[in-house]
Structures are given as C-alpha cells and as structure tokens.
Design a protein around this motif. Structure first.
Motif, PDB file in Angstrom:
ATOM      1  N   ARG A 191      49.748  15.346  31.978  1.00 41.90           N
ATOM      2  CA  ARG A 191      50.578  16.027  30.982  1.00 41.90           C
ATOM      3  C   ARG A 191      51.367  15.023  30.135  1.00 41.90           C
ATOM      4  O   ARG A 191      51.578  15.226  28.941  1.00 41.90           O
ATOM      5  CB  ARG A 191      51.549  16.980  31.687  1.00 41.90           C
ATOM      6  CG  ARG A 191      50.846  18.126  32.391  1.00 41.90           C
ATOM      7  CD  ARG A 191      51.820  18.975  33.215  1.00 41.90           C
ATOM      8  NE  ARG A 191      51.219  20.258  33.552  1.00 41.90           N
ATOM      9  CZ  ARG A 191      50.593  20.519  34.701  1.00 41.90           C
ATOM     10  NH1 ARG A 191      50.484  19.600  35.630  1.00 41.90           N
ATOM     11  NH2 ARG A 191      50.058  21.702  34.916  1.00 41.90           N
ATOM     12  N   THR A 194      50.295  12.171  26.371  1.00 44.04           N
ATOM     13  CA  THR A 194      49.913  13.085  25.305  1.00 44.04           C
ATOM     14  C   THR A 194      50.092  12.395  23.968  1.00 44.04           C
ATOM     15  O   THR A 194      50.822  11.407  23.865  1.00 44.04           O
ATOM     16  CB  THR A 194      50.815  14.345  25.351  1.00 44.04           C
ATOM     17  OG1 THR A 194      50.397  15.260  24.351  1.00 44.04           O
ATOM     18  CG2 THR A 194      52.281  13.990  25.087  1.00 44.04           C
ATOM     19  N   CYS A 206      59.424  14.776  33.072  1.00 42.43           N
ATOM     20  CA  CYS A 206      58.246  14.156  33.705  1.00 42.43           C
ATOM     21  C   CYS A 206      58.629  12.815  34.340  1.00 42.43           C
ATOM     22  O   CYS A 206      58.281  12.524  35.485  1.00 42.43           O
ATOM     23  CB  CYS A 206      57.149  13.889  32.668  1.00 42.43           C
ATOM     24  SG  CYS A 206      56.276  15.327  32.064  1.00 42.43           S
ATOM     25  N   GLY A 246      54.527  20.686  31.181  1.00 38.72           N
ATOM     26  CA  GLY A 246      53.494  20.584  30.150  1.00 38.72           C
ATOM     27  C   GLY A 246      53.770  21.410  28.903  1.00 38.72           C
ATOM     28  O   GLY A 246      52.979  21.369  27.961  1.00 38.72           O
ATOM     29  N   GLU A 251      47.747  18.519  26.601  1.00 38.99           N
ATOM     30  CA  GLU A 251      47.523  17.778  27.841  1.00 38.99           C
ATOM     31  C   GLU A 251      46.135  17.148  27.821  1.00 38.99           C
ATOM     32  O   GLU A 251      45.266  17.580  27.072  1.00 38.99           O
ATOM     33  CB  GLU A 251      47.634  18.729  29.040  1.00 38.99           C
ATOM     34  CG  GLU A 251      48.978  19.456  29.064  1.00 38.99           C
ATOM     35  CD  GLU A 251      49.098  20.477  30.191  1.00 38.99           C
ATOM     36  OE1 GLU A 251      48.151  20.584  31.005  1.00 38.99           O
ATOM     37  OE2 GLU A 251      50.134  21.149  30.263  1.00 38.99           O
ATOM     38  N   TRP A 253      43.174  16.159  30.563  1.00 34.33           N
ATOM     39  CA  TRP A 253      42.771  16.200  31.976  1.00 34.33           C
ATOM     40  C   TRP A 253      41.495  15.404  32.230  1.00 34.33           C
ATOM     41  O   TRP A 253      40.744  15.679  33.154  1.00 34.33           O
ATOM     42  CB  TRP A 253      42.655  17.652  32.439  1.00 34.33           C
ATOM     43  CG  TRP A 253      44.021  18.246  32.529  1.00 34.33           C
ATOM     44  CD1 TRP A 253      44.759  18.767  31.497  1.00 34.33           C
ATOM     45  CD2 TRP A 253      44.863  18.295  33.681  1.00 34.33           C
ATOM     46  NE1 TRP A 253      45.994  19.149  31.950  1.00 34.33           N
ATOM     47  CE2 TRP A 253      46.088  18.876  33.285  1.00 34.33           C
ATOM     48  CE3 TRP A 253      44.695  17.896  35.014  1.00 34.33           C
ATOM     49  CZ2 TRP A 253      47.148  19.071  34.174  1.00 34.33           C
ATOM     50  CZ3 TRP A 253      45.748  18.103  35.897  1.00 34.33           C
ATOM     51  CH2 TRP A 253      46.949  18.679  35.477  1.00 34.33           C
TER      52      TRP A 253
END
Lengths: 370, 370
Positions: A191, A194, A206, A246, A251, A253
């Motif tokens: 997340r 970015t 975060c 998030g 995001e 992944w």
C-alpha cells in the motif's frame, strides 16, 4: 474484533448470534495438541451450537479441500464457517463460504469469471498473526491441478467477527511467526509504495505501524512467551490489512503476485517468499519514484545520510529491510532455499498474461532475487 | 466515508437508500452564500427525496433548537437527519435523531439518565474538518438554561454516511480552520496520553497523525486554497475521532470536559478553549507519567535533548505545542481572551461533582491557564 486473553472462550455465544450449526474448519493437529480445539468445542456446546468439522488445511490452501468443505456444508445444512487457525484456514473458509450457495465451480471466483452474489458468514479465531485475512474481504487459494494461486474478494467475505487472543500464538513454531511478520510488513508496503501524491496522513500511519513491526518483531523472537509483544504484533497484523492504511491511494500488489507464482510451484511459505521477492522488487522499481523509497529508508529505518545521494539512502534502506528479515531467520535470496532460475520463464509468462507485470520486468526481478 | 471533489452532489442518491423525507439541518447563512445549499437541494430533488429544513445551529449547539427540530421531525414524518455543516450541526442532528422516537426529555441522554433505544439515521456533509462527529457515535449539546455542556453517545448515532469534499472547506473563515486543527489534535491527545502500557502500534499511529497535523496545519493557513492540504487535514480529522486510535487503551477526556465548562460559560470556540486548557493540563499531570510526555515531545515534536533531563524535554515539548497553536493564530492563555479567575470555582466544583477531576486539580489547571 474481540481482542484479549481468554476471548476464544466466548466463541459459542458469539456464533449463536448468527447460526445454529457451523463448520469448524482448521489445519493440522496443532490446535488439538494445544488444547484450543477442546476449549472451542466446549464453548460451542455450552452455547447450544451444533457443528461438523473439517481439518487438514495446509499452507497454500488447496481447492480440493474447499470442494470437500462445500459438499459437507450443503449436506449438513451448515449456516456459518468458523475458521480456527491462520491465514490459510481463513482463506479456505472464505472459499467454502462463497462456494456453498453458488451453482457453478467456486474456482470461477478466483479466475475473475464471476462475483459471489451471496456467501455464508465467516467467523475466525486467529492463531497466527499477520494473516490479515481476519479483517479483510479477500481469500487466496491454490488450484493444485493447474499450479495456479489466485486471489478473490468480496465484501461478503469480511468475517462477521474475529477473535484475537495473543496468548494463542505462543505455541506457534518460530518460523511461522517470522513468516507472519514478513507478511504483515508486506501488506503495508504494497500500500505504501504508491505513486498517488498527497497521502501524508496515511503515509505516516503506514510508517508508524511498519516501525512498530520492525521494532517488536525481533524482540518477539527473543521473548517468545511475552503476551505484550504478541499483542503488539497481532494488532499490527490486523491494522496492516484491514484497508485503513490504503485509503485514497493506488496500491501495488505485484510483489504479492510474484510470490504467489513462486509458492504455487515450490510450496514455500508465503512470508518466506515475500522476504525474497520484496527487496528485489524495490531494487528494480526504485529509480522510477526515488523520493518514495528515500522516504521509506529515512522514516521507517532511520537512514541518516546526505540527501544529495538518493541512491545511497535507498540502498541502505534495502539493506536494513534485508537485515530485518535476517533477524527473523528468513532467507532473502532464492538460492538460500535451493531455487534456481529454471521456472523463471514460466512464472514471468504467467504474470505477463495476467496483466500483473510485463515479462521482461518479472524476469529482471526474479533474477535480482537469486 | 465518501471523499473527494464534487462528492456532495451524490447526496440525493445516497440518502435515497435510507429515506424518502429528510430534515435538512444547518447553521448560519454560509452554506447559502457559498452555493452549497442550492447544490444539496438540487441533488435531493433530483433523487426524489422530500425535505423540510431547520437552520440556525450556532457553535456550542443549543438544546432549544434541538427541541424545535424534534417537534418538526415528528410533525413532518422525517425519516433521516441530514446535517450540512461542522461539528455543531452534526451534534445537533444527532440530538434530534435520538429525541424523535423518545417519549421523555432528550436532555436525559446527556444527563446519563437514559440510553437511546432507537434513533433516526443521521447523514452528514462536512464543511469543517476536525469535527470528528462525522464518524463518531458522540454528540455534545449545551443546555443554555442551566449553562451545562454535556456529551452523550450511542452506536445508533454513528452517521450512516458522511460526505467529505475538501473543496467545501475553503470558504471557511480562517479562525474556524484553526479551531478545527486544535480540536482534531486534542481528539488524538486525549487518547494518546494514557497510562495503559503496551500500546505501541496505536501510539505510533497516533504520533503519525499528530505529526501530519502539525506539519500540514500551518501550511494550510499559508495556502488556504490548496485542495491537497485540505484533503490531508480533513482526513486527519476523520481518523482522529473514528475510534481506531483509541483501541486497547484507557482514554482521558479531562481536557475536553474542562473546556466544555469554559465554553458553556463564555461561549468561546471549542478549539480555542482546547489550545488554552491542554498545555495547562499537561503541565499539571506530566510528573505522574513523565515517560509518556517525553515520548510525545521526542516523537511528535522532534525534541532532541539529553535524556537525562526529562523535565527539560517535556517543557520543550509543551513549548512547541504552544508554538503550533500560536502559528494558527490561536490563544494559549485565558488572559489573552479576557477571561480571569472569577468563574474558576464554579467550573471546578462542577467538574468535581461530575467525577471528572477533583476540585483542587481543576483549580490548579485553570490557574496554569491564566
């Protein structure tokens, strides 16, 4: 989220609000050895909740067991799936929950060929922190015939309740704790890294949770019977994957998907694979947005070098990330666990075909992970 | 939470999911001058939602207007209260929502003499960040006859949706933005200054959001038309009061309660009162748990002094907190806004009677705030 000592003993009365008959779903024999199984069964019986059971969930949970669970639930009129275990067990429970009311093949959901219109409720008693699955609407299943490991998600799959008792984690083998720590850190990094600008509030949240994981993870490995450290780690794992970190940002992944390719073929633990893939991914992509990786190095790992040399700051950040993994006893290279480049092409082509990442980038990242 | 540019134009279709007739509740004329009122009305009409309206909510919202709203809703068969404004409007909307289905006097809920068994749904369009009320289950109302300002809360009062469009905040007078920043910081500090040990994950999340407020607040006062800065501040205000930063810890809301006494008598803005009360409260209590205030000074305000002198670190932390308030144009002493000690005894006795804080402590803190 029902959090604290002995909270698993409330499971019967909690389940009773949703269902009169449940599938008790779990992994190997560990919950029987630890006594947890007996306590859960006692609580269900005290509350007058009937149950059938299906054990045998393995890491990288299999589609065949999901099929078995769906059949069992239909036959027995089960109303809720109670997962007792870690991420694999919860993910398997979610697959069963979607599959029971669905006329087609449940794998359709993982192939993105259908979205579930309904699902049985899922509840969990978590025994491995960092699953994230206890608060997320997602599930990942391995189709062992095709060796594909895919994810699916729906708001219907978010557990109706999850019981988190940090004391239950103490009987875990240490390598599973290490895998969990790696996984929860990855849930935040996917997340955090970015390209969306102006996400300062969530950035700092975060960073705070990542710092807590980095500070408490190695301490936990030294003081494995500390309830307080398990409590920190277990809550970090929940926050890492409940979606709050998030919001408002795109995001990425890719590292998770690249790891899924790896563990689908080699059946390595997810957290181990992430400790190998993530540093390689950062090395490959950092030049595209260096400021973000400088911020990571400085704010999460306290790297204190002249700002003039961004590359050196980023490299030191990666080195400290790898040192964190090593302090948990995790590998950071494929060669450490005996994997060479022979399946790189297969995995890279699969990722390219799925639109995750172009073939040449995937190859470059896997090579950096050797 | 529906967040972003132009999101207020969705209000009609969102409301339609819950109600066919609403009370449109707001404050003074600002939403008419800015054009927001017209856009909201157009969206409701487009969606076929009928409405009646009640404006006139003032800071420190009054019980008499709540009574008026309750009568109106009963007479008109209103099904949802739509608050368009800041914390005062939302708090007033929640009071009305509880009062409509209640046979007794709605003030009972604020006197803790009853708990609501039902309430109309509340929805909000937020125009002042930091209310927190847009995501909280709480409401504070002033009984202007008795000059008491009390809070009430129930899960029934959490808004069914809140629309957050940072662009709507730009027409606010600057002093209201400053009050909001002070209020949101206080919402976190009241949770952060706890005696509960082993709350590292949430500590670091609190610190991250506080740092973001301290960094972006003064920038916002300089660049008042920056959508991006408003977006940071508006989200910080939401996170500050949605409950996620308070899990697992004992909270202390003494500063809020001491400010409520003050603004009930002098009708000063809540955020202004907090900027005055909070530094005084810290000075009075810090000796009881110095480590926590050292952590605050070091982690939130980067105080970098020899650890040997805890008192100096804490004092510098308080100085930087006051400097933050001043940078927003807020007062940090009662004498700056012409308040002397003549009502200290009344306020301190009230706090003592309510069990908030002993009389002598309240007196000492108010004196430190002179």
């Amino acid at each position: 989220m029902i959090f604290g000592r002995d909270t698993h003993k409330q499971v019967g009365e909690q389940v009773k609000q949703y269902a009169n008959k449940v599938l008790l779903h779990y992994g190997g024999g560990s919950i029987k050895r630890s006594g947890l199984y007996d306590e859960v069964v006692a609580s269900l019986k005290d509350a007058g909740v009937a149950f059938v059971e299906l054990g045998g969930v393995a890491p990288n949970p299999r589609l065949s067991l999901v099929h078995e669970g769906i059949e069992l639930c239909r036959k027995e009129g089960v109303e809720l799936i109670l997962a007792v275990g870690g991420g694999s067990t919860i993910d398997s429970a979610k697959a069963i929950a979607m599959g029971v009311p669905y006329d087609g093949e449940v794998w359709d959901f993982y192939e993105s060929e259908a979205m579930p219109a309904s699902a049985l409720p899922v509840a969990t008693i978590l025994t491995i922190p960092a699953a994230g699955s206890e608060s997320s609407p997602n599930t990942v299943i391995t189709n062992e015939e095709t060796k594909r490991k895919y994810g699916a998600g729906s708001p219907l799959l978010r557990p109706v309740f999850s019981i988190l008792n940090p004391a239950l984690c103490m009987t875990l083998p240490k390598n599973q704790a290490a895998n969990g720590l790696s996984d929860m850190l990855a849930h935040i990094m996917e997340r955090y890294f970015t390209d969306t600008p102006n996400v300062d509030v969530t950035d700092r949240m975060c960073e705070g949770v990542m710092r807590s994981i980095v500070a408490n993870g190695p301490k936990l490995m030294e003081h494995y019977d500390s309830y307080d450290l398990w409590a920190e780690v277990m809550w970090a794992g929940k926050v890492a994957h409940d979606g709050s970190l998030g919001v408002g940002r795109k995001e990425s992944w890719i590292s998770h998907d690249m790891e899924h390719e790896l563990s689908a073929i080699y059946d390595i633990p997810h957290g181990q694979g992430l400790a190998i893939v993530f540093p390689a991914w950062i090395k490959h992509v950092c030049a595209a947005n260096p400021t973000r990786f400088v911020q990571f190095a400085v704010r999460v790992f306290d790297v204190d070098l002249a700002f003039a040399d961004q590359d050196a700051i980023i490299a030191e950040g990666i080195r400290r990330l790898e040192a964190f993994y090593k302090s948990l006893g995790l590998p950071t290279r494929l060669t450490e666990i005996g994997i060479d480049d022979k399946d790189f092409e297969t995995m890279a082509r699969s990722l390219d075909r799925d639109g995750t990442i172009p073939y040449s980038d995937a190859m470059a990242i896997y090579r950096l992970a050797l």
